[in-house]
Every structure is written in structure tokens, then in C-alpha cells.
Write an enzyme that holds these catalytic residues in place. Sequence first.
Site, PDB file in Angstrom:
ATOM      1  N   LYS A 192      -0.217   8.993   9.904  1.00  0.00           N
ATOM      2  CA  LYS A 192       1.074   8.670  10.495  1.00  0.00           C
ATOM      3  C   LYS A 192       2.023   8.240   9.382  1.00  0.00           C
ATOM      4  O   LYS A 192       1.889   7.141   8.834  1.00  0.00           O
ATOM      5  CB  LYS A 192       0.964   7.546  11.530  1.00  0.00           C
ATOM      6  CG  LYS A 192       2.256   7.367  12.344  1.00  0.00           C
ATOM      7  CD  LYS A 192       2.272   6.072  13.131  1.00  0.00           C
ATOM      8  CE  LYS A 192       2.677   4.897  12.279  1.00  0.00           C
ATOM      9  NZ  LYS A 192       4.075   4.981  11.766  1.00  0.00           N
ATOM     10  N   GLY A 244       2.060  -1.062   3.779  1.00  0.00           N
ATOM     11  CA  GLY A 244       3.269  -1.581   4.396  1.00  0.00           C
ATOM     12  C   GLY A 244       3.385  -3.076   4.213  1.00  0.00           C
ATOM     13  O   GLY A 244       2.850  -3.657   3.259  1.00  0.00           O
ATOM     14  N   SER A 245       4.056  -3.721   5.137  1.00  0.00           N
ATOM     15  CA  SER A 245       4.352  -5.147   5.015  1.00  0.00           C
ATOM     16  C   SER A 245       3.151  -6.002   5.407  1.00  0.00           C
ATOM     17  O   SER A 245       2.245  -5.562   6.126  1.00  0.00           O
ATOM     18  CB  SER A 245       5.540  -5.505   5.909  1.00  0.00           C
ATOM     19  OG  SER A 245       5.166  -5.430   7.280  1.00  0.00           O
ATOM     20  N   VAL A 246       3.176  -7.262   4.958  1.00  0.00           N
ATOM     21  CA  VAL A 246       2.101  -8.202   5.300  1.00  0.00           C
ATOM     22  C   VAL A 246       2.019  -8.444   6.809  1.00  0.00           C
ATOM     23  O   VAL A 246       0.920  -8.384   7.379  1.00  0.00           O
ATOM     24  CB  VAL A 246       2.279  -9.527   4.530  1.00  0.00           C
ATOM     25  CG1 VAL A 246       1.282 -10.576   5.019  1.00  0.00           C
ATOM     26  CG2 VAL A 246       2.106  -9.296   3.031  1.00  0.00           C
ATOM     27  N   PRO A 247       3.138  -8.715   7.503  1.00  0.00           N
ATOM     28  CA  PRO A 247       3.019  -8.952   8.958  1.00  0.00           C
ATOM     29  C   PRO A 247       2.404  -7.771   9.706  1.00  0.00           C
ATOM     30  O   PRO A 247       1.547  -7.964  10.582  1.00  0.00           O
ATOM     31  CB  PRO A 247       4.475  -9.198   9.395  1.00  0.00           C
ATOM     32  CG  PRO A 247       5.166  -9.692   8.161  1.00  0.00           C
ATOM     33  CD  PRO A 247       4.525  -8.945   7.033  1.00  0.00           C
ATOM     34  N   THR A 248       2.816  -6.551   9.361  1.00  0.00           N
ATOM     35  CA  THR A 248       2.246  -5.384  10.032  1.00  0.00           C
ATOM     36  C   THR A 248       0.787  -5.197   9.640  1.00  0.00           C
ATOM     37  O   THR A 248      -0.054  -4.823  10.465  1.00  0.00           O
ATOM     38  CB  THR A 248       3.054  -4.122   9.723  1.00  0.00           C
ATOM     39  OG1 THR A 248       4.424  -4.342  10.043  1.00  0.00           O
ATOM     40  CG2 THR A 248       2.544  -2.934  10.520  1.00  0.00           C
ATOM     41  N   CYS A 300       6.354  -1.717  -4.057  1.00  0.00           N
ATOM     42  CA  CYS A 300       5.646  -2.939  -3.670  1.00  0.00           C
ATOM     43  C   CYS A 300       5.127  -3.720  -4.863  1.00  0.00           C
ATOM     44  O   CYS A 300       5.045  -4.952  -4.818  1.00  0.00           O
ATOM     45  CB  CYS A 300       4.496  -2.597  -2.721  1.00  0.00           C
ATOM     46  SG  CYS A 300       3.380  -1.337  -3.384  1.00  0.00           S
ATOM     47  N   GLU A 403       9.845 -11.007  -0.825  1.00  0.00           N
ATOM     48  CA  GLU A 403       9.970  -9.623  -1.304  1.00  0.00           C
ATOM     49  C   GLU A 403      11.307  -9.042  -0.834  1.00  0.00           C
ATOM     50  O   GLU A 403      11.566  -8.955   0.361  1.00  0.00           O
ATOM     51  CB  GLU A 403       8.809  -8.779  -0.767  1.00  0.00           C
ATOM     52  CG  GLU A 403       8.771  -7.377  -1.341  1.00  0.00           C
ATOM     53  CD  GLU A 403       7.534  -6.605  -0.916  1.00  0.00           C
ATOM     54  OE1 GLU A 403       7.056  -5.786  -1.709  1.00  0.00           O
ATOM     55  OE2 GLU A 403       7.047  -6.828   0.216  1.00  0.00           O
ATOM     56  N   GLU A 480      -7.215   1.564  -3.639  1.00  0.00           N
ATOM     57  CA  GLU A 480      -6.895   2.985  -3.613  1.00  0.00           C
ATOM     58  C   GLU A 480      -6.950   3.495  -5.046  1.00  0.00           C
ATOM     59  O   GLU A 480      -6.839   2.732  -6.001  1.00  0.00           O
ATOM     60  CB  GLU A 480      -5.511   3.218  -2.990  1.00  0.00           C
ATOM     61  CG  GLU A 480      -5.477   2.860  -1.508  1.00  0.00           C
ATOM     62  CD  GLU A 480      -4.161   3.183  -0.844  1.00  0.00           C
ATOM     63  OE1 GLU A 480      -3.102   2.985  -1.476  1.00  0.00           O
ATOM     64  OE2 GLU A 480      -4.183   3.624   0.319  1.00  0.00           O
TER      65      GLU A 480
END
Length: 506
Positions: A192, A244-248, A300, A403, A480
Site C-alpha cells: 500500500k 511512516g510516523s511514530v503515531p501511525t 526521516c 520532526e 531494512e
Amino acid sequence: MSQQPLLQLLHNASLGSLELKEPLNFWCGARVQARSAGNAEPVYEPATGRVLCDLPPCGAEEVDQAVRSAHAAYLKWSRLSGMERGRVLLEAARIMRERLVDIAKVEVVNNGKTLTEAKGNIHMAVQGIEYFAGIAPTLAGQHIQMPGGCFAYTRREPLGVCVGIGAWNFPLVLAVMKSAPALACGNAMVYKPSPMAPITAVILAEIYKEAGVPDGLFNVVQGGAETGSLLCHHPMVAKVSFTGSVPTGKKVMEMAAKGVKQVTLELGGKSPLIIFKDCELENAVKGALMANFLTQGQVCCNGTRVYVQRDILPQFLEEVVKRTKAIAVGDPMLDGTRMGALISRPQLDKVLGFVKEAQKQGARVLCGGEPFVPSDPKLKGGYFMSPCVLDNCRDDMTCVKEEIFGPVMSVMPFDTEEEVLQRANNTTFGLASGVFTRDVARAHRVAENLQAGTCFINNYNTNSVVVPFGGYKMSGIGKENGQAVIEYYTQLKTVVVEMGDVQSLF
């Protein structure tokens, strides 16, 4: 009737002219129209502000079709030898290299970064596929001798259907960095992309198909948070890799935990760049620019907290401001442009807001930090800003703690090594770091003591597919790239072989 490949439809893409009507979902080896277009969201061209297309999200039925398509392909693909899988991946790399410029132009249209950077990104993606094609035949277990002539061996086996959820700053690179190792290890993937940069993942899917992967092995589903949630919860998914972001990222981990699915999380950063007075100043300035302004600062691992030893701070600021002012902002398709457009209007407004907040808290804007309007009329609606250098910053300022994800460099003085290490590590993030010094012992000592997954010595943002990448603390879990990623796309099975009689207690 066979579909015309998306890249052929977008051949020689240019700014201000692209209108995409084709569906951008891909499973079972073909592009697929979403069932409902009622809640479609517009996708914008960052350099012009135009709408490129309307993107309807995939719902539960489409996600299920994509995952089942991936599982069916996995059953075939996982039975191939590593050599056979590697051969197909090498063909995909060859095709991508052949079409590199056309793919890069699509990336520019959809992402806003410069063509120069986009070409480098696609080249890195090609290298990533080639690298993991070479890794595929080397996957092996271990023989372990046990008492009495018995032995055990281990088998490195694929996980099954993996989900990749990418970000908008490196659309194709992230799709490759997740899919290439997954496929090399024998898995299938449902990917996605970010709904703000959805196009090149579909081009990748068609390249894989052309190279010879089974239909359904790499699928693309479009959508936002709801589609991502459906993927994370699907019972046939074995692993989720999220950028992606920390909250997500926290939400992804929570959803995956309900199914005890493996996760790799590559999250945010607020990385320190430490410049000692004994550095080669010319290189330190260039490193600071590379650490802050690539991809309009939307990286990032950028070194956005720049700590400069007090003795050389005036010289550093003079030179870095001069070079920042000279950065050519504007049409990202032009060879001479070095900074394109930010991804969206809300992102631009957010970054400009950080600059204003920094000024309120006492920071001094030495240059930039304002909306930029290119001279070309077709770019007047684009999301451009002038790159910004902030002086007089403190560790407790918002611009230093949070950030920003835009072209804003925060510069602070320091006096001693012990002091700057304490300040550099005083953060919830731990993605990357950097140090400039001529003292070899100090360089390695500082690298050892910085709490971050990557440390650059006398350079910055020189990432490569051959070295592991991933964060400490709240910057993520897992790696990764490099050989280390194999651990995150395989599972180890132990087989114990008895060579004699069973010694039973019963």
C-alpha cells in the site's frame, strides 16, 4: 484484452499536463478498478498544485482479493529455488534500468523532488533489486552435530504473504526496499503506497510481472488508514513492514499484535549532526546541507539538529547560509534545480508554521523559511519554500525537539564532547546521527556512544542498499537493506534427526 502498461501511458511525463484516469490498484497480474469511487480523494501534483487523479480507497473485499491473490502466487513462488527467484529479479532490475528516466519523470510529477534526485532514487532501486537477486541463491541453514551421532539442521523459510506500507517521500525506493528482499526470500507482498504518491508502485508491479513473477506475487492496493487497517488485520497476512510516523507506527504494531504478526517499523527521526572544530570545514558544510535539504528536507534520517563546536560556529554559519541561499529552487524537471516542491499544501503550511514558532521561541532566521513562487506561470500554484537556516536555537525549542520534515536546519553551539553527546541522545528518536572530525579515535568513540541505528562519519545521507538501515528507541523496530533484512523476511525451522534408538523414560 491485455492492458497497456502504465508507464507507456505516462511516457515522457511532464509537469502540468498529466491527467490519469487509469485504475491504480494491481492484483492477479492486472490493474483493477476500485468497486466504489464515492469516497475518492484527489492526488495532487506538488510542483503545480493540479489534481493528477482521484484515488478511491480499497475496501475489505478488494483487500481480501489482493491478499488471496498474493497467497496463491506465494505457493508457486516459494517452491522455486533461490537461483530461479534471483534470475527473475535480475530481469526486473534490467527492465527498470532500461526505463529509468521515464520512471524518474513520473516520480517527479507525483512527488515534487528534482529529476536529478529522482534519477538517483530509481538507480538505487535498481541496485536494490540486483542486490537481493544475488542474496536469493545464498539463503541457507546450518548443520549442528549432536551427541551420539545425531544431528540437527535449520531451514530458512519464507513467512508467506507480507504487507508493505510505504511513505510518500521515496515512493519507488520504499516499494523496492520492502518487496525485493521479501520476494528474494520466497514471500509474496501486498503493498500500500501513500495515497499522496500512489503511481510508481503500480509501475513496479507491472515490471515484476513482465520480468516473470507469478501473477499476484506483488500486488498494490490504494487507500489511507482504513485500507492499511484492513491489511494489518487480515488473517492471511504474516508480516507488516511499515514506513511512516511514530503515531501511525504504534497503531500498526498494535493491530499486528492482535494476530501475532511480525512487524518492521521504520519511523521518524530528529537526528543529531555533530561538527567538531577540528573538522574539514568545507566537508562539514556540504555534509550539513546534504543532511537537511535532500528531497526538500522530507527525509526521516536527516540530521536536522546541527551541533557546531563554538570556536567555529561563526565560520560555519557564514558558509552554510551562503550556500543555502544559492540553492536553486523551482522547476524540478530542470537539470540545474536542486530543490523542488514539498509534497502537499498542508505539509508546506506545517513546515512554515514550525519556522514561525521557532522565531516566537527566540530562534533567528538567517535565511529562507518563506513561501517561494517560481517565475514559470505553471508552477505558481506549487508547494515551494526557500530552504531555511535557524540560529540561536536551544534544545528545548519545538523546532529542535519535533520532526519538521521540511527544509529547515536548526544550528546550536556546543563546547565539549561529553556535553554534546548527552544533548544529542536526549531525544525519544534514534534513527541516524553524524559526526565530522579529523580525530579518528574521537570519530569512532562518538559513533559508539550515539544512540542511533546509523552513524555517518565525515559525511551524511550516504545510504546504500548493502548496509542495514533502521532505528533505535521510538524510531523503529527491525532493519531494512543489507543482509540483516533477511532475518525479517524469513523464519527459522529446526529439524532434529535421531540416528539411533529412542531412549525413553517410559
